[in-house]
Structure formats: C-alpha cells, structure tokens
Design an enzyme around this catalytic site. Structure first.
Site, short mmCIF file in Angstrom:
data_model
loop_
_atom_site.label_atom_id
_atom_site.label_comp_id
_atom_site.label_asym_id
_atom_site.label_seq_id
_atom_site.Cartn_x
_atom_site.Cartn_y
_atom_site.Cartn_z
CB THR A 11 -72.96 -4.31 -29.52
OG1 THR A 11 -71.97 -3.50 -28.86
CG2 THR A 11 -72.27 -5.42 -30.29
CB ALA A 30 -67.99 -1.89 -27.33
CB VAL A 70 -65.68 4.18 -27.79
CG1 VAL A 70 -66.48 4.45 -26.52
CG2 VAL A 70 -64.41 3.41 -27.48
CE LYS A 71 -74.20 2.26 -31.42
NZ LYS A 71 -75.12 1.11 -31.46
CB ILE A 72 -70.05 8.54 -27.34
CG1 ILE A 72 -68.62 7.97 -27.27
CG2 ILE A 72 -70.29 9.69 -26.40
CD1 ILE A 72 -67.99 7.94 -25.92
#
Ligand code: G3P
Length: 216
Positions: A27, A56, A82-84
């Site tokens: 996402t 996310a 975790v999208k960074i």
C-alpha cells in the site's frame, strides 16, 4: 516470482487470494486514501487475510519520525513491512530498523544507485517504479534488469519489488529479468490471465460440442 497486490481494497484482495495468486500486499498513502477507511483498521484486516508481507508506509520525513512510526506499524501485525521513502533520512531509518529486526521496503526508487544504497543500508525489499519512469520517457524495465544484475553481483539478499506495474509487458519483462516480486494493481490481473484466443477457443469448442451426437 512472487505476486503482491498493490491495493488496500479488501474485497479485491479476497478475490485474487482465492486464486492462490497473492504472496503479499503493498500500500501507499494514495492507495489507503482511496479506500476512505482508518489506516490501522485496514492494515490489520489485510494482515489477517494475507499470510505474506503487507507494506504500510510512513508519513514522517525525518529519521526520528520514521523510526517512531515504523515501530508502531510493525506492532500492528507480525507480517507488516514498513515502507520508507528513498531519502538520506530514510536510509538511516532503514539501517536502524534493520538492526531492530523490523522489515523495510524502500520505495520511490528510480536508479540503480538508489537501489544499491537501500540494499546496503539493510532494506528487506526495494521498490523500483517502472511505470513512473515510462511516464517521463525513460525505459522503466531497464532499471529492473540493471538493478537485478547489480544486486546479484554483490549477493545482496534484498528482494526487488517491481512497482508501478501498469501492463502485461511490465509483468512479463520483470519476470524474465528475474525480479523477485511484482506488485500488481487488482485491475491489471484480468489482463494477465486472459487472452482473446482463449475466449475464441472456448466459444469454438462449445459450438463444436453441439455437433457431437448425444444418446439422450
Ligand atoms: O507500488 C507503487 C505503485 O502503487 C505506484 O504505482 O501507478 O501510482 O505509479 P503508480
């Protein structure tokens, strides 16, 4: 090749998951906004449906903000990734999070150099955006081929998620280039499993079947 669904639409995820095609979900803030639902609620629901990784994205732009948000996101479910974003602050956050055992997906990658930096910092996944490179007249798929070679040269374990996938060609060429994963919008899936000659063939078979003598 693993297929991720690039959506936060739960009905879409359930539908494609029934076909055994969903290895994970990605996402981003745009995708989350489209659903008009609470972020935490929707991510937790997706994590309960899908066994694989669910990305996310953080919103903060400083390392401290990203690390703080990442710890919260990672506490929502064991399969949260975790999208960074690919920035200097993002790389530092990725490096710190990797030491804590929190999985990361470095997003908005447009060059081999950015992909290498992310891998070196300790990213679990790196997401090069092919469609958005095509949008500016570059050849998005070249990045996939070149990044795959560069990461393989040095035996990085970081997996490539081919992102911003818009077409059958994107998916096929990414697979041929050896990208580990493609994240695919739900609307593209029917174009991947169908072909006009398949439909024509079924219609022909059914027509010919009428000519077969039936006992009753
Ligand atoms: O995975 C990233 C993807 O959501 C971006 O796709 O089509 O907005 O460039 P797009």
């Amino acid at each position: 090749m693993k297929f991720f669904l690039d959506t936060a639409n739960v009905e879409e995820i359930k539908r494609i998951n029934r076909l055994g095609l969903v290895d994970g979900v990605t996402t981003n803030p745009t995708i989350i906004a489209r659903e008009g639902r609470d972020f935490e609620e929707v991510i937790k629901e997706i994590c309960s449906i899908v066994d694989g990784p669910v990305s996310a994205e953080v919103i903060g732009l400083t390392t401290e903000e990203m690390v703080k948000e990442a710890r919260i996101l990672a506490s929502w479910a064991p399969n949260v990734v975790v999208k960074i974003p690919m920035t200097e602050a993002g790389l530092e956050a990725v490096h710190r999070l990797s030491k804590e055992g929190i999985k990361t997906n470095v997003t908005l990658v447009f060059t081999v150099a950015q992909g290498l930096m992310a891998a070196k910092a300790g990213a679990t996944y790196v997401s090069p955006f092919v469609g958005r490179l095509d949008d500016i007249g570059a050849e998005g798929l070249d990045l996939i081929k070149r990044l795959k070679t560069a990461l393989a040269n040095f035996h990085f374990t970081t997996e490539i998620i081919t992102a911003s996938v818009r077409s059958l060609k994107h998916l096929e060429e990414a697979a041929i280039a050896g990208a580990d994963i493609a994240t695919i919008p739900g609307s593209l899936f029917p174009k991947l499993w169908s072909h006009p000659l398949t439909d024509k063939g079924i219609a022909q078979f059914l027509e010919d079947w009428k000519k077969v003598p039936k006992k009753s």
